[in-house]
Design an enzyme around this catalytic site. Sequence first.
Site, PDB file in Angstrom:
ATOM      1  N   LYS A 261       6.466  -2.067   1.909  1.00 16.38           N
ATOM      2  CA  LYS A 261       5.292  -1.479   2.569  1.00 16.38           C
ATOM      3  C   LYS A 261       4.089  -2.405   2.404  1.00 16.38           C
ATOM      4  O   LYS A 261       3.190  -2.159   1.594  1.00 16.38           O
ATOM      5  CB  LYS A 261       5.015  -0.086   2.000  1.00 16.38           C
ATOM      6  CG  LYS A 261       4.121   0.758   2.883  1.00 16.38           C
ATOM      7  CD  LYS A 261       4.216   2.212   2.471  1.00 16.38           C
ATOM      8  CE  LYS A 261       3.154   3.065   3.114  1.00 16.38           C
ATOM      9  NZ  LYS A 261       3.194   3.074   4.567  1.00 16.38           N
TER      10      LYS A 261
ATOM     11  N   ARG B 240      -8.035 -20.845  -1.826  1.00 14.29           N
ATOM     12  CA  ARG B 240      -6.931 -20.484  -0.930  1.00 14.29           C
ATOM     13  C   ARG B 240      -5.762 -21.442  -1.145  1.00 14.29           C
ATOM     14  O   ARG B 240      -5.959 -22.660  -1.164  1.00 14.29           O
ATOM     15  CB  ARG B 240      -7.390 -20.546   0.525  1.00 14.29           C
ATOM     16  CG  ARG B 240      -6.319 -20.172   1.521  1.00 14.29           C
ATOM     17  CD  ARG B 240      -6.870 -20.184   2.944  1.00 14.29           C
ATOM     18  NE  ARG B 240      -5.856 -19.785   3.914  1.00 14.29           N
ATOM     19  CZ  ARG B 240      -5.034 -20.638   4.521  1.00 14.29           C
ATOM     20  NH1 ARG B 240      -5.088 -21.929   4.268  1.00 14.29           N
ATOM     21  NH2 ARG B 240      -4.126 -20.188   5.387  1.00 14.29           N
TER      22      ARG B 240
ATOM     23  N   TYR C 125       0.825  -1.202   0.000  1.00  9.50           N
ATOM     24  CA  TYR C 125       0.000   0.000   0.000  1.00  9.50           C
ATOM     25  C   TYR C 125       0.858   1.249   0.000  1.00  9.50           C
ATOM     26  O   TYR C 125       2.082   1.181   0.203  1.00  9.50           O
ATOM     27  CB  TYR C 125      -0.965  -0.008   1.191  1.00  9.50           C
ATOM     28  CG  TYR C 125      -0.352   0.339   2.538  1.00  9.50           C
ATOM     29  CD1 TYR C 125       0.498  -0.538   3.195  1.00  9.50           C
ATOM     30  CD2 TYR C 125      -0.624   1.565   3.165  1.00  9.50           C
ATOM     31  CE1 TYR C 125       1.053  -0.215   4.427  1.00  9.50           C
ATOM     32  CE2 TYR C 125      -0.075   1.879   4.395  1.00  9.50           C
ATOM     33  CZ  TYR C 125       0.759   0.992   5.021  1.00  9.50           C
ATOM     34  OH  TYR C 125       1.307   1.311   6.238  1.00  9.50           O
TER      35      TYR C 125
ATOM     36  N   GLU D  77      11.856   2.384  14.468  1.00 11.84           N
ATOM     37  CA  GLU D  77      11.008   3.474  13.970  1.00 11.84           C
ATOM     38  C   GLU D  77       9.734   3.494  14.798  1.00 11.84           C
ATOM     39  O   GLU D  77       9.580   2.705  15.738  1.00 11.84           O
ATOM     40  CB  GLU D  77      10.698   3.282  12.481  1.00 11.84           C
ATOM     41  CG  GLU D  77      10.009   1.966  12.171  1.00 11.84           C
ATOM     42  CD  GLU D  77       9.873   1.660  10.687  1.00 11.84           C
ATOM     43  OE1 GLU D  77       9.830   2.592   9.871  1.00 11.84           O
ATOM     44  OE2 GLU D  77       9.794   0.464  10.345  1.00 11.84           O
TER      45      GLU D  77
ATOM     46  N   LEU E  76      10.963   1.160   7.285  1.00 10.65           N
ATOM     47  CA  LEU E  76      10.384   1.638   6.039  1.00 10.65           C
ATOM     48  C   LEU E  76      11.177   2.867   5.587  1.00 10.65           C
ATOM     49  O   LEU E  76      11.519   3.723   6.408  1.00 10.65           O
ATOM     50  CB  LEU E  76       8.910   2.018   6.225  1.00 10.65           C
ATOM     51  CG  LEU E  76       8.252   2.361   4.891  1.00 10.65           C
ATOM     52  CD1 LEU E  76       7.995   1.098   4.078  1.00 10.65           C
ATOM     53  CD2 LEU E  76       6.961   3.131   5.089  1.00 10.65           C
TER      54      LEU E  76
ATOM     55  N   ARG F  34       8.292   4.120  -4.618  1.00  7.79           N
ATOM     56  CA  ARG F  34       8.346   3.126  -3.538  1.00  7.79           C
ATOM     57  C   ARG F  34       7.347   1.990  -3.794  1.00  7.79           C
ATOM     58  O   ARG F  34       7.632   0.827  -3.495  1.00  7.79           O
ATOM     59  CB  ARG F  34       8.079   3.779  -2.178  1.00  7.79           C
ATOM     60  CG  ARG F  34       8.266   2.780  -1.026  1.00  7.79           C
ATOM     61  CD  ARG F  34       8.203   3.441   0.329  1.00  7.79           C
ATOM     62  NE  ARG F  34       6.908   4.033   0.580  1.00  7.79           N
ATOM     63  CZ  ARG F  34       6.635   4.827   1.615  1.00  7.79           C
ATOM     64  NH1 ARG F  34       7.577   5.115   2.498  1.00  7.79           N
ATOM     65  NH2 ARG F  34       5.435   5.332   1.773  1.00  7.79           N
TER      66      ARG F  34
HETATM   67  N1  PMP Z   1       7.577   3.723   9.034  1.00  6.84           N
HETATM   68  C1  PMP Z   1       6.450   2.994   9.031  1.00  6.84           C
HETATM   69  C2  PMP Z   1       6.437   1.673   9.691  1.00  6.84           C
HETATM   70  C3  PMP Z   1       5.295   3.499   8.392  1.00  6.84           C
HETATM   71  O1  PMP Z   1       4.167   2.763   8.371  1.00  6.84           O
HETATM   72  C4  PMP Z   1       5.333   4.781   7.800  1.00  6.84           C
HETATM   73  C5  PMP Z   1       4.112   5.379   7.167  1.00  6.84           C
HETATM   74  N2  PMP Z   1       3.586   4.619   6.165  1.00  6.84           N
HETATM   75  C6  PMP Z   1       6.541   5.505   7.844  1.00  6.84           C
HETATM   76  C7  PMP Z   1       7.643   4.935   8.463  1.00  6.84           C
HETATM   77  C8  PMP Z   1       6.657   6.853   7.204  1.00  6.84           C
HETATM   78  O2  PMP Z   1       6.717   6.759   5.815  1.00  6.84           O
HETATM   79  P1  PMP Z   1       6.186   7.935   4.881  1.00  6.84           P
HETATM   80  O3  PMP Z   1       6.976   9.150   5.269  1.00  6.84           O
HETATM   81  O4  PMP Z   1       6.515   7.468   3.519  1.00  6.84           O
HETATM   82  O5  PMP Z   1       4.742   8.078   5.161  1.00  6.84           O
END
Ligand code: PMP
Length: 287
Positions: A151, A101, A33, A183, A207, A52
Amino acid sequence: MTRTVYLNGEYLPETEAKVSIFDRGFLMADGVYEVTSVLNGKLVDFDGHAVRLNRSLSELGMNNPISKEDLLEVHRELVRVNDVNEGGVYLQITRGAPADRDFAFPDPDETPCTVVLFTQSKPGVTDNAASQNGIRVISIEDLRWGRRDIKTVQLLYPSMGKMMAKAAGCDDAWLVEDGFVTEGTSNNAYIVKDGKIITRGLSNDILHGITRAAVLRFANEAQMKVEERNFTIEEAQNADEAFITSATMFVNAVVEIDGAQIGDGKPGSIAKRMREIYLEESLKVAI
Ligand code: PMP
């Protein structure tokens, strides 16, 4: 108001957009996503999200079913018909719905990907309690899988993290692995010490935030010092400032970590400056 959403080439009322019970997004969390922010009715860093998305798909061996130009067109159309001024566009692509499935991936020639987009209106997103006062976070162990650079829609643990934060009377959680902050549950994490912005370097552990990339670029352009390295919760608690970045919260100060106040307990000057620069510069190039 009933939103208009996009599903596999069609614009539909949200109540009429239906996905199969065999969809691998539903059964296996086999999907990726993106969330692109909308400010003044325009898309912030659409290109970064599109790049991305391609990377996430290719890391999972999925073909991109929609061109960048068409994707931009769908984003813009949804923003237009739903009259979104501030908010975002959510995009999800799954490996589609095979006949039954099965753990094995379906043949992509027989099972097309499922493509879903919808808008979320969030008036006041640039100026709210979180941005004015900063947020309070707890730390929790990072129990996610090892490919956090992709993601995917496997968001159960981040959801649990947000619920643990809520139960503790806080706003969010920072995830910790081997003693170091990876994070936030849905954002990248930063501390500031002696004027220097410190954030974990890029790897499969986090991410690769689109907002992170922009903020570090703006910080470098403004001749601010940036260090990409690991830090602990203890170091964060003793920092002058802390903040997070994400497409939906931009740059937002963190004023408390595990009950310890950061600095004077108010959003710090560097976090505030980075938020201002980010919003100003992003708006200039929003499309
Ligand atoms: N880390 C994680 C785990 C996230 O889910 C997100 C947001 N999607 C981010 C960092 C920040 O990424 P972005 O700046 O691309 O929204």
